[in-house]
Design a protein around this motif. Structure first.
Motif, mmCIF file in Angstrom:
data_model
loop_
_atom_site.group_PDB
_atom_site.id
_atom_site.type_symbol
_atom_site.label_atom_id
_atom_site.label_comp_id
_atom_site.label_asym_id
_atom_site.label_seq_id
_atom_site.Cartn_x
_atom_site.Cartn_y
_atom_site.Cartn_z
ATOM 1 N N LEU A 88 0.526 -0.254 26.582
ATOM 2 C CA LEU A 88 0.038 -1.313 25.704
ATOM 3 C C LEU A 88 -0.567 -2.444 26.521
ATOM 4 O O LEU A 88 -0.295 -2.576 27.715
ATOM 5 C CB LEU A 88 1.192 -1.904 24.887
ATOM 6 C CG LEU A 88 2.023 -0.977 24.025
ATOM 7 C CD1 LEU A 88 3.291 -1.697 23.573
ATOM 8 C CD2 LEU A 88 1.230 -0.515 22.819
ATOM 9 N N ARG B 229 0.925 -10.443 20.230
ATOM 10 C CA ARG B 229 0.231 -9.207 19.907
ATOM 11 C C ARG B 229 0.551 -8.136 20.949
ATOM 12 O O ARG B 229 0.862 -8.439 22.105
ATOM 13 C CB ARG B 229 -1.299 -9.399 19.899
ATOM 14 C CG ARG B 229 -1.843 -10.257 18.783
ATOM 15 C CD ARG B 229 -1.787 -9.533 17.442
ATOM 16 N NE ARG B 229 -2.496 -10.269 16.413
ATOM 17 C CZ ARG B 229 -1.987 -11.280 15.706
ATOM 18 N NH1 ARG B 229 -0.769 -11.708 15.966
ATOM 19 N NH2 ARG B 229 -2.697 -11.877 14.775
ATOM 20 N N ALA B 230 0.439 -6.876 20.527
ATOM 21 C CA ALA B 230 0.488 -5.746 21.443
ATOM 22 C C ALA B 230 -0.585 -4.761 20.996
ATOM 23 O O ALA B 230 -0.627 -4.374 19.823
ATOM 24 C CB ALA B 230 1.860 -5.083 21.436
ATOM 25 N N TYR B 231 -1.465 -4.377 21.899
ATOM 26 C CA TYR B 231 -2.572 -3.479 21.582
ATOM 27 C C TYR B 231 -2.369 -2.157 22.310
ATOM 28 O O TYR B 231 -2.235 -2.136 23.538
ATOM 29 C CB TYR B 231 -3.914 -4.093 22.018
ATOM 30 C CG TYR B 231 -4.212 -5.440 21.406
ATOM 31 C CD1 TYR B 231 -4.809 -5.539 20.163
ATOM 32 C CD2 TYR B 231 -3.898 -6.618 22.083
ATOM 33 C CE1 TYR B 231 -5.094 -6.784 19.596
ATOM 34 C CE2 TYR B 231 -4.172 -7.861 21.531
ATOM 35 C CZ TYR B 231 -4.772 -7.938 20.288
ATOM 36 O OH TYR B 231 -5.047 -9.160 19.741
ATOM 37 N N GLU B 232 -2.361 -1.062 21.555
ATOM 38 C CA GLU B 232 -2.195 0.246 22.179
ATOM 39 C C GLU B 232 -3.484 0.655 22.866
ATOM 40 O O GLU B 232 -4.589 0.405 22.361
ATOM 41 C CB GLU B 232 -1.781 1.288 21.138
ATOM 42 C CG GLU B 232 -1.296 2.586 21.766
ATOM 43 C CD GLU B 232 -0.502 3.451 20.808
ATOM 44 O OE1 GLU B 232 -0.119 4.561 21.217
ATOM 45 O OE2 GLU B 232 -0.255 3.015 19.659
ATOM 46 N N VAL B 233 -3.366 1.299 24.018
ATOM 47 C CA VAL B 233 -4.516 1.660 24.838
ATOM 48 C C VAL B 233 -4.602 3.176 24.936
ATOM 49 O O VAL B 233 -3.610 3.841 25.254
ATOM 50 C CB VAL B 233 -4.389 1.055 26.255
ATOM 51 C CG1 VAL B 233 -5.601 1.410 27.101
ATOM 52 C CG2 VAL B 233 -4.203 -0.455 26.174
ATOM 53 N N THR C 4 -15.793 -1.610 25.451
ATOM 54 C CA THR C 4 -14.335 -1.759 25.549
ATOM 55 C C THR C 4 -13.954 -3.144 26.043
ATOM 56 O O THR C 4 -13.080 -3.812 25.481
ATOM 57 C CB THR C 4 -13.750 -0.695 26.494
ATOM 58 O OG1 THR C 4 -13.981 0.599 25.936
ATOM 59 C CG2 THR C 4 -12.261 -0.888 26.718
ATOM 60 N N ASP D 194 -14.784 -6.119 23.589
ATOM 61 C CA ASP D 194 -13.812 -6.225 22.497
ATOM 62 C C ASP D 194 -12.573 -6.983 22.953
ATOM 63 O O ASP D 194 -12.063 -7.859 22.244
ATOM 64 C CB ASP D 194 -13.423 -4.827 22.010
ATOM 65 C CG ASP D 194 -12.399 -4.883 20.888
ATOM 66 O OD1 ASP D 194 -12.704 -5.455 19.833
ATOM 67 O OD2 ASP D 194 -11.298 -4.338 21.073
ATOM 68 N N LEU D 195 -12.084 -6.693 24.146
ATOM 69 C CA LEU D 195 -10.906 -7.388 24.667
ATOM 70 C C LEU D 195 -11.235 -8.829 25.056
ATOM 71 O O LEU D 195 -10.404 -9.725 24.884
ATOM 72 C CB LEU D 195 -10.342 -6.633 25.866
ATOM 73 C CG LEU D 195 -9.746 -5.260 25.542
ATOM 74 C CD1 LEU D 195 -9.328 -4.549 26.814
ATOM 75 C CD2 LEU D 195 -8.558 -5.396 24.598
ATOM 76 N N LYS E 251 -11.087 -11.031 22.157
ATOM 77 C CA LYS E 251 -9.704 -11.349 21.782
ATOM 78 C C LYS E 251 -9.110 -12.367 22.755
ATOM 79 O O LYS E 251 -7.919 -12.682 22.673
ATOM 80 C CB LYS E 251 -8.850 -10.078 21.766
ATOM 81 C CG LYS E 251 -9.209 -9.089 20.656
ATOM 82 C CD LYS E 251 -8.323 -7.858 20.707
ATOM 83 C CE LYS E 251 -8.535 -6.951 19.513
ATOM 84 N NZ LYS E 251 -9.853 -6.319 19.463
#
Length: 491
Positions: free
Chosen positions: A36, A42-46, A88, A91-92, A95
């Motif tokens: 993640l 927040r936690a974003y899965e990778v 990719t 997008d990060l 955030k």
């Protein structure tokens, strides 16, 4: 050096040298067997491709170099890989998780955190209410009516044991909350235990007791993120709402120090009829101070806020105006400021997914150790366990309160046959109980509830009447001074 000026969008280009900010990082979620990105609240899965890209982002390699290396590894066309890499990373970046060039590194994962085994179905987050003491007297306080005394609070050692138990069953995010958590003189010991447990640490604070020196010490221990609550950016109105003098300049100083120290910063703005007109200025305040996130949260009316509902509740027209303001600001500030918008329940037609679903993702621990499925759960007629008497894993899996409203089997009609029953999981149980005295009733925010019209009409009536004076919450706090004309009482 971390950025200290107003936030700007980082546009990823071939020559950019991306890296995680100090407050974002890759994390091996051992309990669930996945990788993640941990970030503020927040936690974003990778996925595997994203992971390959992010492991090369060190602030030294350029995007072009990263793409060329991956194109060689995967024997893929360089132009295609380059496009995917930029997409990719952008997008990060939008955030607010990446920057151009290296930043300070977060603490290394401890031996304690590296030892956890697989655990199926544990909580993702823990809200640790370290104390109910607070120097502010906010009329919308969401802490229970019966506050817990300082002499019942868990010790730093007890909190450390709770944190290790929580992390071992899958918790990722820790919210150090209150009351005002900085009242605790042993906050540094509590934070050190959380960092050793491997948790991403969020300090939820009013900021009025927090000095730069203490914040710097917390950052050195390993604090990741500060969520700073504000009552308004108009100083006189903020003082009137909180019954505390001089809050705004103190909050501004804390926000500036937070960014200068490289920590994540969220501005949390509880919204109601007596500060809604200043929402544009609140948004400007968050941008000016370089915050990554702004939480615009309409008040929910339970606990102390229910006593002040008539003074706080806005008209439908004013609420809809905030929707437009936030929607416009989201577009205008894309990549600059991330918005969380909590809508007003009385003017909704569908209920919110409360805390990710009852007993699904969050556990709250009160100052004395009572484990709750949500912050306000003690308003319900349920039996709650205490972490001093029962292991957290057992409470989470088998506790009566946590299983009371899990899943959908408990639901009455119209919830039981609703196509959204596993989307919003029935909405807010505390709100349902407050309105109907039945915790299993349909959330009155839902248009299908037989109580919805009465729920909405209540707001319409009260919001069009002149607001009564605030009933400020009086509570004790030995480490704070009372504002002029306000007497302290012991909580």
């Amino acid at each position: 050096m971390s950025e200290t000026t107003a936030a700007t969008r980082f546009v990823v280009a071939p020559e950019s040298k991306p890296a995680f900010t100090r407050f974002a990082r890759l994390h091996n979620d051992r309990a669930r067997g996945r990788v993640l990105i941990l970030a503020p609240e927040r936690a974003y899965e990778v996925d595997s491709i994203g992971l390959a890209v992010l492991r090369l982002c060190d602030g030294a390699r350029s995007v072009a170099e990263i793409a060329a290396r991956l194109a060689q590894e995967y024997s893929a066309p360089a132009a295609v890989i380059a496009g995917d890499v930029v997409k990719t990373l952008q997008d990060l970046s939008d955030k607010r998780l990446l920057r151009d060039g290296p930043d300070a590194a977060p603490p290394a994962l401890s031996r304690t955190a590296s030892s956890y085994a697989t655990f199926d179905g544990g909580p993702a987050g823990v809200c640790a209410e370290l104390t109910h003491r607070c120097p502010l007297q906010c009329p919308y306080c969401s802490n229970p009516l019966d506050l817990e005394r300082a002499d019942t609070e868990l010790t730093a050692a007890e909190w450390g044991d709770v944190f290790r138990q929580a992390a071992a069953i899958g918790a990722l995010q820790l919210h150090l909350s209150g009351g005002e958590p900085t009242v605790r003189r042993d906050l540094e010991d509590i934070l050190a235990a959380a960092v050793d447990a491997g948790l991403y640490t969020n300090l939820v604070t009013s900021g009025v007791l927090l000095t730069r020196q203490r914040l710097q010490g917390l950052a050195q221990i390993g604090l990741d993120h500060v969520q700073l609550s504000i009552q308004d950016v108009d100083a006189a109105n903020a003082d009137r709402i909180s019954a505390y003098e001089g809050g705004v300049p103190k909050k501004r100083a804390v926000a500036q120090a937070t960014r200068e120290l490289g920590l994540g910063l969220t501005i949390n703005a509880p919204m109601h009829r007596q500060n809604l007109d200043h929402l544009p200025q609140i948004i400007d305040f968050a941008v000016e101070l370089g915050a990554q996130r702004l939480e615009v949260a309409h008040i929910q009316y339970y606990a102390w806020a229910q006593r002040n509902r008539a003074a706080l509740i806005p008209t439908r027209e004013k609420f809809l105006e905030t929707v437009k303001i936030v929607d416009e600001a989201r577009k205008r500030l894309h990549g600059v400021l991330v918005f969380d918008f909590v809508i007003h329940d009385h003017y909704a037609t569908r209920p919110k997914l409360c805390t990710g679903g009852w007993g699904r993702s969050i556990v709250t621990i009160t100052p004395s150790g009572t484990a709750l499925p949500c912050h306000a759960a003690q308003t319900l007629p349920l039996v709650f366990d205490n972490v001093r008497e029962r292991p957290l894993a057992d409470i989470w899996r088998h506790g009566e309160a946590f299983n009371a409203f899990r899943g959908a089997s408990w639901m009455k009609e119209p919830c039981g046959s609703c196509e959204r029953r596993e989307i919003d999981f029935g909405g807010c149980r505390c709100q349902a109980f407050a309105m109907t005295q039945d915790a299993a009733a349909t959330d009155p925010a839902c248009k299908l509830s037989p109580h919805h019209d009465r729920f909405a009409a209540l707001a319409e009536r009260e919001s069009h009447e002149p607001p009564p004076p605030f009933i400020h919450r009086r509570m004790g706090c030995a480490e704070t001074r009372a504002p002029a004309g306000v007497a302290e009482q012991t909580a």
